[in-house]
Structures are given as C-alpha cells and as structure tokens.
Design a protein around this motif. Structure first.
Motif, PDB file in Angstrom:
ATOM      1  N   SER A  41      86.154 -67.349 -38.927  1.00  0.00           N
ATOM      2  CA  SER A  41      86.556 -66.428 -39.993  1.00  0.00           C
ATOM      3  C   SER A  41      86.266 -67.019 -41.364  1.00  0.00           C
ATOM      4  N   ARG A  42      86.536 -68.328 -41.525  1.00  0.00           N
ATOM      5  CA  ARG A  42      86.237 -68.960 -42.819  1.00  0.00           C
ATOM      6  C   ARG A  42      84.739 -68.961 -43.098  1.00  0.00           C
ATOM      7  N   ALA A  43      83.922 -69.110 -42.055  1.00  0.00           N
ATOM      8  CA  ALA A  43      82.470 -69.088 -42.244  1.00  0.00           C
ATOM      9  C   ALA A  43      82.014 -67.737 -42.788  1.00  0.00           C
ATOM     10  N   VAL A  44      82.536 -66.655 -42.203  1.00  0.00           N
ATOM     11  CA  VAL A  44      82.169 -65.317 -42.676  1.00  0.00           C
ATOM     12  C   VAL A  44      82.620 -65.117 -44.119  1.00  0.00           C
ATOM     13  N   HIS A  45      83.829 -65.562 -44.429  1.00  0.00           N
ATOM     14  CA  HIS A  45      84.339 -65.405 -45.796  1.00  0.00           C
ATOM     15  C   HIS A  45      83.519 -66.224 -46.792  1.00  0.00           C
ATOM     16  N   ARG A  46      83.038 -67.402 -46.376  1.00  0.00           N
ATOM     17  CA  ARG A  46      82.201 -68.194 -47.290  1.00  0.00           C
ATOM     18  C   ARG A  46      80.916 -67.448 -47.643  1.00  0.00           C
ATOM     19  N   VAL A  47      80.298 -66.830 -46.631  1.00  0.00           N
ATOM     20  CA  VAL A  47      79.063 -66.086 -46.902  1.00  0.00           C
ATOM     21  C   VAL A  47      79.364 -64.896 -47.815  1.00  0.00           C
ATOM     22  N   GLU A  48      80.432 -64.170 -47.534  1.00  0.00           N
ATOM     23  CA  GLU A  48      80.789 -63.015 -48.367  1.00  0.00           C
ATOM     24  C   GLU A  48      81.055 -63.457 -49.810  1.00  0.00           C
ATOM     25  N   ARG A  49      81.742 -64.582 -49.960  1.00  0.00           N
ATOM     26  CA  ARG A  49      82.077 -65.057 -51.306  1.00  0.00           C
ATOM     27  C   ARG A  49      80.822 -65.501 -52.061  1.00  0.00           C
ATOM     28  N   ARG A  50      79.942 -66.204 -51.382  1.00  0.00           N
ATOM     29  CA  ARG A  50      78.743 -66.703 -52.064  1.00  0.00           C
ATOM     30  C   ARG A  50      77.765 -65.586 -52.409  1.00  0.00           C
ATOM     31  N   LEU A  51      77.684 -64.564 -51.558  1.00  0.00           N
ATOM     32  CA  LEU A  51      76.746 -63.468 -51.807  1.00  0.00           C
ATOM     33  C   LEU A  51      77.380 -62.326 -52.590  1.00  0.00           C
ATOM     34  N   GLY A  52      78.697 -62.294 -52.641  1.00  0.00           N
ATOM     35  CA  GLY A  52      79.372 -61.205 -53.341  1.00  0.00           C
ATOM     36  C   GLY A  52      79.248 -59.871 -52.628  1.00  0.00           C
ATOM     37  N   VAL A  53      79.136 -59.909 -51.300  1.00  0.00           N
ATOM     38  CA  VAL A  53      78.949 -58.694 -50.498  1.00  0.00           C
ATOM     39  C   VAL A  53      79.962 -58.701 -49.354  1.00  0.00           C
ATOM     40  N   ARG A  54      80.627 -57.579 -49.134  1.00  0.00           N
ATOM     41  CA  ARG A  54      81.504 -57.441 -47.970  1.00  0.00           C
ATOM     42  C   ARG A  54      80.640 -57.120 -46.763  1.00  0.00           C
ATOM     43  N   LEU A  55      80.680 -57.983 -45.743  1.00  0.00           N
ATOM     44  CA  LEU A  55      79.752 -57.864 -44.627  1.00  0.00           C
ATOM     45  C   LEU A  55      80.261 -56.985 -43.499  1.00  0.00           C
ATOM     46  N   PHE A  56      81.577 -57.020 -43.256  1.00  0.00           N
ATOM     47  CA  PHE A  56      82.120 -56.315 -42.090  1.00  0.00           C
ATOM     48  C   PHE A  56      83.324 -55.459 -42.468  1.00  0.00           C
ATOM     49  N   SER A  57      83.444 -54.354 -41.734  1.00  0.00           N
ATOM     50  CA  SER A  57      84.695 -53.598 -41.709  1.00  0.00           C
ATOM     51  C   SER A  57      85.412 -53.997 -40.432  1.00  0.00           C
ATOM     52  N   ARG A  58      86.622 -54.443 -40.541  1.00  0.00           N
ATOM     53  CA  ARG A  58      87.353 -54.943 -39.389  1.00  0.00           C
ATOM     54  C   ARG A  58      88.446 -53.962 -39.010  1.00  0.00           C
ATOM     55  N   GLY A  59      88.468 -53.571 -37.749  1.00  0.00           N
ATOM     56  CA  GLY A  59      89.459 -52.609 -37.282  1.00  0.00           C
ATOM     57  C   GLY A  59      89.632 -52.690 -35.790  1.00  0.00           C
ATOM     58  N   ARG A  61      88.014 -51.316 -33.487  1.00  0.00           N
ATOM     59  CA  ARG A  61      86.749 -51.411 -32.741  1.00  0.00           C
ATOM     60  C   ARG A  61      86.079 -52.767 -32.921  1.00  0.00           C
ATOM     61  N   GLY A  62      86.724 -53.657 -33.617  1.00  0.00           N
ATOM     62  CA  GLY A  62      86.134 -54.971 -33.831  1.00  0.00           C
ATOM     63  C   GLY A  62      85.543 -55.088 -35.225  1.00  0.00           C
ATOM     64  N   SER A  63      84.527 -55.908 -35.358  1.00  0.00           N
ATOM     65  CA  SER A  63      83.871 -56.144 -36.649  1.00  0.00           C
ATOM     66  C   SER A  63      82.568 -55.351 -36.706  1.00  0.00           C
ATOM     67  N   VAL A  64      82.516 -54.384 -37.609  1.00  0.00           N
ATOM     68  CA  VAL A  64      81.347 -53.517 -37.746  1.00  0.00           C
ATOM     69  C   VAL A  64      80.691 -53.802 -39.091  1.00  0.00           C
ATOM     70  N   PRO A  65      79.390 -54.089 -39.115  1.00  0.00           N
ATOM     71  CA  PRO A  65      78.742 -54.355 -40.399  1.00  0.00           C
ATOM     72  C   PRO A  65      78.853 -53.175 -41.358  1.00  0.00           C
ATOM     73  N   THR A  66      79.138 -53.458 -42.609  1.00  0.00           N
ATOM     74  CA  THR A  66      79.060 -52.429 -43.640  1.00  0.00           C
ATOM     75  C   THR A  66      77.588 -52.069 -43.881  1.00  0.00           C
ATOM     76  N   THR A  67      77.338 -51.056 -44.658  1.00  0.00           N
ATOM     77  CA  THR A  67      75.953 -50.681 -44.969  1.00  0.00           C
ATOM     78  C   THR A  67      75.217 -51.841 -45.637  1.00  0.00           C
ATOM     79  N   GLU A  68      75.892 -52.445 -46.622  1.00  0.00           N
ATOM     80  CA  GLU A  68      75.271 -53.584 -47.298  1.00  0.00           C
ATOM     81  C   GLU A  68      75.190 -54.782 -46.361  1.00  0.00           C
ATOM     82  N   GLY A  69      76.238 -54.948 -45.526  1.00  0.00           N
ATOM     83  CA  GLY A  69      76.255 -56.076 -44.599  1.00  0.00           C
ATOM     84  C   GLY A  69      75.120 -56.033 -43.600  1.00  0.00           C
ATOM     85  N   ALA A  70      74.756 -54.835 -43.134  1.00  0.00           N
ATOM     86  CA  ALA A  70      73.659 -54.712 -42.171  1.00  0.00           C
ATOM     87  C   ALA A  70      72.355 -55.210 -42.775  1.00  0.00           C
TER      88      ALA A  70
END
Length: 304
Positions: A41-59, A61-70
């Motif tokens: 989880s920290r690895a994913v957050h590091r990438v999101e923080r460094r790129l300034g992009v939210r990668l996944f919607s979490r719910g 159904r699990g972790s689904v890439p956002t449009t930008e994340g894909a």
C-alpha cells in the motif's frame, strides 16, 4: 529543468502498481510479490504522491484503475520493460569469458539496440549465458573469431575483420548533425551548407569508430574535415560536449533521438549530406544455434 532523485518513482513501486492492476487487488499483488500488504500500500501511495495522480479506486470490487491511472500503468509497463532490458544487457557484461555465447558490439549498437535484442533472445533462450564486449567497430573486427559474434556499424566491413568472415545486414541507420539548443545553426530556417560543415571544428568520435569512419567516407568527395574541436570515445560523451557548447557533431540518429526529443540537442539539415548505413552481424565459420537465433532477433527488430 533540474532533475532531482526523488522526482522518479522506484521501479519496485511500479511493479506493485502494475501487479495490483492486473490482479485487481492490492492484497493479491502483495502476496504475489512477497510483500506485506502495508508495504504494498505504501508503494502505491508513493507512486501516486510522486506523480500527482490517483491510480486506483478502491471498493468492494477491489482496486480498479482510474481513467488517469490506466494510462499511467501502461506507461509504467514501458519503464519496467526498459529495466528488464537494462538488467539483461548489464548481466552480459559480467558473464565469464567461457560463456557459450560471446558477443562483441560497436558502441552505438550496444547502447541503443542490443539491450532490446538480448531481452527478446532471453525469452527464447533463458539458459544461455552471454558475455558482451563493447568497443568501436575497428576493435570489434579484431575480436571476431569462431566463438565471437560481432555487430558493427561501419559503411563497409572494417579491415580488421578476419578473412573469410560472413556478414548479414540486421538493421539500417543514418547519421544526423546535432547542435546545442542555443547554437546559431539551431535558429536557421535553411539547411547548413556542406562547405560550412566541413570548415567547422566538430566534436567527433575516436578513430576506428564506425560513426567516424561513416562521416569521413561520406564527405571524402567534397573536401577535408576541419581539425576536430574534441575527440571523444563514446556517444554519451559527445552528446554532453555538444549540449555544453563545444561544437556540432555528427552522430547516429539512434544515439541522439532521446536528446533531440527532450530538447537538449537540435538536429539540423545539411545540404548535400545524407549518410545512411547498414548495421551488420559478422561471424567466422559456422554460427552456433544461439548465434543464429540472436542474428534472427536483430534482423526481425530491424525490419520493424
């Protein structure tokens, strides 16, 4: 732009992101990679923080890439694949001299093409050890023997290639004139004259380099090159010198494409100068099955 170390996501973190997208679950990705879930989880957050992009919607159904994340995840796959090529090529430099497949490659081929060829070769021949020597084309010619497959970039086979050697064209290349982004030639709207190029001290590769030989042969019927501004032993050193204002250079298009795309260098047109050349595999005697397989990989990549 000044680059900082912490601007770049870690490749390990990108692997977590890619695996999460493919498995649809952060916990499954962590398990597959042998990580504790909090670390994943920290690895994913590091990438999101460094790129300034939210990668996944979490719910539910699990972790689904956002449009930008894909989009980011697709780009991340390219980074990971480039890292695999780096590891494959670098490992070849550390193999023992008695390895079954020994390769000698000119610098441009070794820098720009061979990592991709070896990555493809490894998928079909995972158990073959590789020993790689990088030199200029003249020196590669001296290294070729029954156990060494050579790759050279000279317009003709170097005179140092053993008598009776066979060769095969595997790719095509051309040389281009490059200058610093603020060089006077970069602002011109018309091509540089060939006479002006000949009269200008250039940053050049060392004698024996396929790039140097190709340039000298291309201008032989038009006059002599001015004494060089600098003579350097690698494409990387030439690129840095040109960007620093040492003078124009003539280099492989393969070797400068990233620097031109990034704005560090500018490619300029020169009247009556077109330097196309063929890149060749060279061997002596009957090539081994592994040699033949690598030649076929190189030829297929060149055709693409």
């Amino acid at each position: 732009m000044t680059e900082r170390l912490h601007d770049y996501p870690l490749v390990d973190d990108l692997l977590v992101v890619i695996q999460t997208a493919e498995l649809g679950s952060l916990s499954l990705a962590a398990h597959a990679l042998g990580l504790a879930q909090p670390n994943a989880s920290r690895a994913v957050h590091r990438v999101e923080r460094r790129l300034g992009v939210r990668l996944f919607s979490r719910g539910a159904r699990g972790s689904v890439p956002t449009t930008e994340g894909a989009l980011v995840i697709d780009w991340a796959r390219d980074v990971v694949e480039a890292n695999r090529r780096l590891l494959t090529a670098a490992s070849a430099l550390t193999r023992p001299a008695s390895a079954p497949l020994r390769i000698a490659a000119s610098q441009t081929i070794a820098e720009e093409l061979l990592p991709g060829w070896l990555g493809t070769f490894r998928r079909e021949w995972p158990d073959v050890e590789i020993a790689l020597t990088v030199a200029n084309s003249t020196e590669v010619g001296r290294l070729i023997d029954a156990d060494v497959l050579g790759f050279v970039e000279s317009p003709e086979l170097p005179a140092t290639v053993p008598t009776g050697a066979s060769s095969q064209v595997v790719a095509a290349d051309r040389l281009v004139v490059v200058v610093a982004a603020d060089h006077e030639w970069a602002r011109r709207t018309r091509p540089v004259g060939l006479d002006e190029l000949l009269a200008t001290p250039l940053v050049v590769r060392e004698p024996g380099s396929g790039t140097r030989v190709s340039l000298e042969q291309a201008v032989a019927g038009h006059g002599r090159l001015a004494p060089p501004a600098l003579e350097l032993a690698s494409n990387a050193a030439v690129r840095v010198a040109v960007a620093s204002g040492a003078g124009p250079a003539v280099l492989s298009e393969l070797a400068v494409r990233a620097s031109v795309a990034g704005g560090m260098l500018r490619a300029v047109m020169v009247d009556d100068l077109a330097i196309a050349r063929q890149l060749r595999a060279v061997w002596l005697g009957q090539p081994s099955s592994a040699m033949r397989a690598l030649i076929e990989v190189a030829e297929a990549a060149g055709a693409r």
